[in-house]
Design an enzyme around this catalytic site. Structure first.
Site, short mmCIF file in Angstrom:
data_model
loop_
_atom_site.label_atom_id
_atom_site.label_comp_id
_atom_site.label_asym_id
_atom_site.label_seq_id
_atom_site.Cartn_x
_atom_site.Cartn_y
_atom_site.Cartn_z
NE ARG A 63 35.64 2.57 -14.75
CZ ARG A 63 36.20 3.32 -13.81
NH1 ARG A 63 36.26 2.91 -12.56
NH2 ARG A 63 36.73 4.48 -14.13
CG HIS A 67 40.05 1.06 -16.28
ND1 HIS A 67 40.17 2.16 -15.47
CD2 HIS A 67 38.98 1.31 -17.08
CE1 HIS A 67 39.21 3.04 -15.75
NE2 HIS A 67 38.47 2.54 -16.72
CG ASN A 95 43.32 2.84 -13.27
OD1 ASN A 95 42.27 2.71 -13.91
ND2 ASN A 95 44.52 2.58 -13.78
CG HIS A 195 28.98 3.05 -19.02
ND1 HIS A 195 29.44 4.19 -19.63
CD2 HIS A 195 30.08 2.46 -18.49
CE1 HIS A 195 30.76 4.29 -19.47
NE2 HIS A 195 31.17 3.24 -18.78
C1 HEM Z 1 33.71 4.51 -24.11
C2 HEM Z 1 34.46 5.14 -23.24
C3 HEM Z 1 34.25 5.02 -21.77
C4 HEM Z 1 34.27 6.07 -20.90
C5 HEM Z 1 34.51 7.52 -21.22
C6 HEM Z 1 34.00 5.52 -19.59
C7 HEM Z 1 33.95 6.27 -18.43
C8 HEM Z 1 33.54 5.79 -17.21
C9 HEM Z 1 33.45 6.58 -16.01
C10 HEM Z 1 33.83 8.05 -15.89
C11 HEM Z 1 32.97 5.79 -15.03
C12 HEM Z 1 32.72 6.18 -13.57
C13 HEM Z 1 34.02 5.97 -12.78
C14 HEM Z 1 33.98 6.58 -11.40
O1 HEM Z 1 33.09 7.37 -11.12
O2 HEM Z 1 34.86 6.26 -10.57
C15 HEM Z 1 32.75 4.49 -15.60
C16 HEM Z 1 32.26 3.41 -14.92
C17 HEM Z 1 32.11 2.15 -15.47
N1 HEM Z 1 32.57 1.76 -16.71
FE1 HEM Z 1 33.13 2.96 -18.22
N2 HEM Z 1 33.82 4.18 -19.69
C18 HEM Z 1 33.98 3.82 -21.00
C19 HEM Z 1 33.95 2.55 -21.52
C20 HEM Z 1 33.74 1.42 -20.75
C21 HEM Z 1 33.94 0.07 -21.22
C22 HEM Z 1 34.50 -0.31 -22.59
C23 HEM Z 1 33.59 -0.76 -20.20
C24 HEM Z 1 33.62 -2.26 -20.14
C25 HEM Z 1 33.55 -3.05 -21.17
C26 HEM Z 1 33.15 0.08 -19.11
C27 HEM Z 1 32.62 -0.37 -17.93
C28 HEM Z 1 32.27 0.44 -16.86
C29 HEM Z 1 31.56 -0.04 -15.70
C30 HEM Z 1 30.98 -1.43 -15.52
C31 HEM Z 1 31.48 1.03 -14.81
C32 HEM Z 1 30.88 1.02 -13.39
C33 HEM Z 1 31.97 0.56 -12.43
C34 HEM Z 1 31.55 0.44 -10.97
O3 HEM Z 1 30.41 0.68 -10.60
O4 HEM Z 1 32.46 0.12 -10.15
N3 HEM Z 1 33.29 1.39 -19.47
N4 HEM Z 1 33.11 4.51 -16.92
#
Ligand code: HEM
Ligand SMILES: *[C@@H]1O[C@H](CO)[C@@H](O)[C@H](O)[C@H]1NC(C)=O
Ligand SMILES: *[C@@H]1O[C@H](CO)[C@@H](O)[C@H](O)[C@H]1NC(C)=O
Ligand SMILES: *[C@@H]1O[C@H](CO)[C@@H](O)[C@H](O)[C@H]1NC(C)=O
Ligand SMILES: *[C@@H]1O[C@H](CO)[C@@H](O)[C@H](O)[C@H]1NC(C)=O
Ligand SMILES: *[C@@H]1O[C@H](CO)[C@@H](O)[C@H](O)[C@H]1NC(C)=O
Ligand SMILES: *[C@@H]1O[C@H](CO)[C@@H](O)[C@H](O)[C@H]1NC(C)=O
Length: 328
Positions: A63, A67, A95, A195
């Site tokens: 992630r 970002h 972030n 995800h």
């Molecule tokens: C399509 C639109 C996307 C939205 C709306 C979105 C939104 C989110 C949100 C809200 C979270 C939780 C953050 C938190 O609770 O602090 C999250 C976690 C995450 N996102 Fe996304 N995301 C998107 C696309 C992506 C993309 C493109 C990637 C990587 C290629 C990605 C990888 C991740 C990962 C791996 C997590 C877990 C991070 C952790 O456990 O530390 N996301 N995302």
């Protein structure tokens, strides 16, 4: 002037020019092969030890790269600390208290600096790290061109909030944000497959659990048994906002295609995840990725390479930071 240049020398100059035009400013698979031959080894070890200590770190590192790339391009700008005279991206709402893994990048950068000082950008380290994190979580590995340089600027706090997709906005808005970065609808679907690992804080999906869109009921596109689970992690009180639930409730640490299979069961955690099934085009991609894990692996790698190329700095632009947290 020209008279002083011998013909062979002019030919040499022309050759030099053509070489620099061809080679100077694009990314290259062998970029550090001669200048930092142990780079891959150092990165591999750093990612391995971080994940061995904390399994979730694989997701967090993936992630971090996303970002970084979506704001001010893939330029390591997310890594910059705020100072009294500089406000960067770290403290922006999407972030702060959310992006993790900065210490892992610092530790790897410090080992890389020992082996090859002032040679490898923080940005390339972040790109290599995210690729390796996916691989160690059981996902695909892909060829990654290198040669990105580190930015000397960062996006503003407003830009971070405007350019990163939010889980509360509709698919069309998210797609528009991807399109503005040169990515397409397929990239939205494939990269959302990230995800399949990692966690989300309750406040990012809680509105689905109790009073969805003011209806007094939960989100009808949320599976009843998952709803019960999520309500027990995230009771309807403000103090549960930062509790964590896995984005893929079935195989939360394994990078596989279960994320897509979950969507078909109404088991996407974020509203923006489940929304991929609410559109015929994206739904048909979801069905394909749920059936064919290999198709997902292949397309994920290809879309990651596209994402890793967003507005990169090359050639003489930017710099090679010595410390990822500060501009040289
Ligand atoms: C399509 C639109 C996307 C939205 C709306 C979105 C939104 C989110 C949100 C809200 C979270 C939780 C953050 C938190 O609770 O602090 C999250 C976690 C995450 N996102 Fe996304 N995301 C998107 C696309 C992506 C993309 C493109 C990637 C990587 C290629 C990605 C990888 C991740 C990962 C791996 C997590 C877990 C991070 C952790 O456990 O530390 N996301 N995302
Ligand atoms: C690469 O690492 C090996 C040990 O793993 C070391 O012997 C060698 O000197 C290193 N090479 C460079 C160029 O740093
Ligand atoms: C290991 O992970 C924990 C969080 O789970 C973190 O606080 C700690 O600093 C990590 N240790 C190392 C050596 O990375
Ligand atoms: C989606 O985008 C439209 C047009 O840009 C905007 O008016 C609307 O507020 C956005 N919706 C959300 C929930 O962000
Ligand atoms: C989804 O449905 C399949 C079969 O219908 C089932 O085997 C699987 O456990 C379900 N997954 C979830 C998350 O409910
Ligand atoms: C989407 O699919 C549904 C059912 O398969 C169909 O009724 C609807 O007309 C389709 N919508 C569009 C815009 O193609
Ligand atoms: C899904 O796969 C089928 C072939 O199995 C293909 O015809 C179709 O175009 C694919 N759908 C999408 C949206 O890529």
């Amino acid at each position: 002037m020209e008279k002083n240049l011998s013909k062979p020398f002019s030919v040499f100059l022309l050759w030099l020019l053509s070489q620099s035009v061809l080679v100077c400013c694009q990314l290259d698979y062998k970029f550090y092969d001669y200048t930092c031959p142990n780079l891959t080894k150092i990165v591999t070890y750093g990612v391995w030890s971080a994940i061995a200590n904390d399994t979730r770190m694989a997701a967090s590192l993936l992630r971090l790269h996303f970002h970084d790339c979506f704001v001010n391009g893939c330029d390591g700008s997310l890594l910059l600390d705020d100072t009294s005279t500089f406000k960067g991206e770290k403290t922006a709402l999407p972030n702060i208290n959310s992006v993790r893994g900065y210490e892992v990048i610092d530790a790897i950068k410090s080992n890389v600096e020992k082996a090859c000082p002032s040679t490898v950008s923080c940005t390339d380290i972040v790109a290599m790290v995210s690729r390796h994190a996916v691989y160690l979580a059981g996902g695909p590995y892909w060829a990654l061109p290198l040669g990105r340089r580190d930015g000397r600027t960062a996006g503003s706090v407003d830009e971070v909030s405007q350019q990163l997709p939010s889980p509360f906005e509709p698919l069309d808005n998210i797609t528009a944000k991807f399109t503005s970065k040169g990515l397409n609808l397929k990239d939205v679907v494939v990269l959302s497959g990230a995800h399949t690992i990692g966690f989300a804080q309750c406040f990012t999906f809680k509105s689905r659990l109790f009073n969805f869109d003011g209806s007094g009921n939960p989100d009808p596109t949320l599976d009843a048994s998952l709803l019960q689970n999520l309500r027990s992690v995230c009771p309807n009180q403000a103090d549960s906002d930062t509790k964590l639930a896995p984005l893929d409730p079935i195989t939360s640490t394994r990078f596989d295609n279960t994320y897509f299979r979950n969507l078909l069961n109404n088991s996407g955690v974020l509203q923006s995840d489940q929304a991929l099934l609410g559109d015929n085009t994206t739904a048909s991609m979801v069905i394909n990725y749920s059936r064919f894990p290999y198709l997902f692996s292949r397309d994920f790698g290809a879309s990651m390479v596209k994402m890793s190329n967003i507005d990169v700095l090359t050639g003489q632009n930017g710099e090679i930071r010595k410390n990822c947290r500060v501009i040289n």
